[in-house]
Design an enzyme around this catalytic site. Structure first.
Site, PDB file in Angstrom:
ATOM      1  CB  SER A 119     -15.043  15.386 -13.710  1.00  0.00           C
ATOM      2  OG  SER A 119     -15.108  16.781 -13.447  1.00  0.00           O
ATOM      3  CG  HIS A 140     -14.396  11.170 -15.163  1.00  0.00           C
ATOM      4  ND1 HIS A 140     -15.592  11.067 -14.498  1.00  0.00           N
ATOM      5  CD2 HIS A 140     -13.569  11.892 -14.353  1.00  0.00           C
ATOM      6  CE1 HIS A 140     -15.502  11.690 -13.335  1.00  0.00           C
ATOM      7  NE2 HIS A 140     -14.285  12.187 -13.221  1.00  0.00           N
ATOM      8  CD  GLU A 152     -18.323   8.501 -15.460  1.00  0.00           C
ATOM      9  OE1 GLU A 152     -19.548   8.323 -15.446  1.00  0.00           O
ATOM     10  OE2 GLU A 152     -17.809   9.620 -15.235  1.00  0.00           O
ATOM     11  CG  ASN A 190     -18.594  14.235 -11.215  1.00  0.00           C
ATOM     12  OD1 ASN A 190     -18.429  13.951 -10.031  1.00  0.00           O
ATOM     13  ND2 ASN A 190     -17.577  14.485 -12.018  1.00  0.00           N
TER      14      ASN A 190
END
Length: 285
Positions: A119, A140, A152, A190
């Site tokens: 992540s 991800h 992702e 993130n």
């Protein structure tokens, strides 16, 4: 390249979820873990989720059985030699991930793509320990994997266009929405989410408001389905801290400095839902 058989490395919450969606999409799946108990727990979780979907009418009995038939488990990582793709979903630690990638690279066939579900960690650095950096990529997935539609897809410095396109097509086959992201700390999800969570923790730390009221502000004022502090508890406060540290180190910018209260909770073992206590208390029910 057509991907027909996938090894998923790690039978935890993320790994078992990835294995489930791959099996439901008709791919042959090998779920790998070093622990037989972890494998049993991972497969049991998949069966429970499929049974729940069947009971709610979201899945037919035939589709449930087909998915389970596509799923196998192993404690032998060398079985990746039979696969077109390996998706690593081990603990979010660069040392552990690079060790896994060295093993996968050694055993996987020359054509196989190696993907990581990290992540926040650098794809380029993970790819560098292999002899096939052009065939290494980030995938991800969001948690919970069977529910969340976003993936992702992160290119490392040497990731080839062929690798990217193969993974994009495979992601769409999983009924997910692929989003292309470049290899920067925290990627897109993130880099945006964790500073928001961190700022919410600062608001508690500085006495601006209570966790409950801060979450209410974000749910009712910003139409978020879950408040940032509840979400942090579900992600795991240790994971939130780790990602903030990656952002802070990667950008050398004070705006990513983890809140001292977040560090204190993690040191106390208050990790969120998985430990029974974070910003809220949880039972094992």
């Amino acid at each position: 390249m057509e991907i027909k058989k996938v090894m998923v490395v790690g039978a935890g919450q993320m790994g078992s979820g990835i294995a489930q969606v791959c099996a439901q999409a008709g791919l042959e799946v090998l779920l790998y873990d070093v622990s037989e108990d972890s494998l049993e727990n991972g497969v049991s979780g998949i069966e429970k989720r499929l049974n729940r979907a069947l009971e709610k009418g979201r899945l037919s009995g035939e589709a449930r059985q087909s998915a389970l038939t596509k799923l196998n488990k192993t404690t032998d990582i060398s079985e990746v030699r039979l696969c077109d793709l390996a998706i690593e979903a081990a603990v979010e630690n660069l040392g552990i991930k690079t060790k896994v990638f060295k093993e996968l690279d050694y055993h996987a066939p020359a054509h196989a793509i190696l993907a990581t579900n990290t992540s926040s960690l650098p794809i380029t650095e993970i790819a560098a320990v292999t002899n096939r950096p052009d065939q290494v990529i980030g995938m991800h997935f969001m948690n919970p994997v069977p529910v969340m539609k976003l993936v992702e897809i992160i290119r490392g410095l040497q990731t080839s266009e062929q690798t990217f396109q193969a993974i994009k097509q495979m992601t769409e086959k999983l009924a997910k929405t692929p989003v292309e992201v470049q290899d920067y700390p925290g990627f897109a999800a993130n880099r945006i989410l964790m500073p928001m969570i961190n700022e919410a923790i600062y608001a508690v730390y500085e006495g601006v408001s209570s966790p409950e009221d801060i979450d209410t502000v974000m749910k009712l004022g910003m139409n978020h389905p879950m408040g940032p502090l509840q979400l942090a508890d579900f992600i795991g406060l240790d994971t939130c801290l780790y990602i903030m540290e990656v952002l802070h180190e990667g950008f050398a910018d004070s705006k990513y400095r983890p809140c001292p209260l977040l560090r204190k909770y993690v040191k106390a073992g208050w990790l969120g839902k998985k430990s029974g206590r974070g910003f809220y208390e949880y039972t094992n029910d």
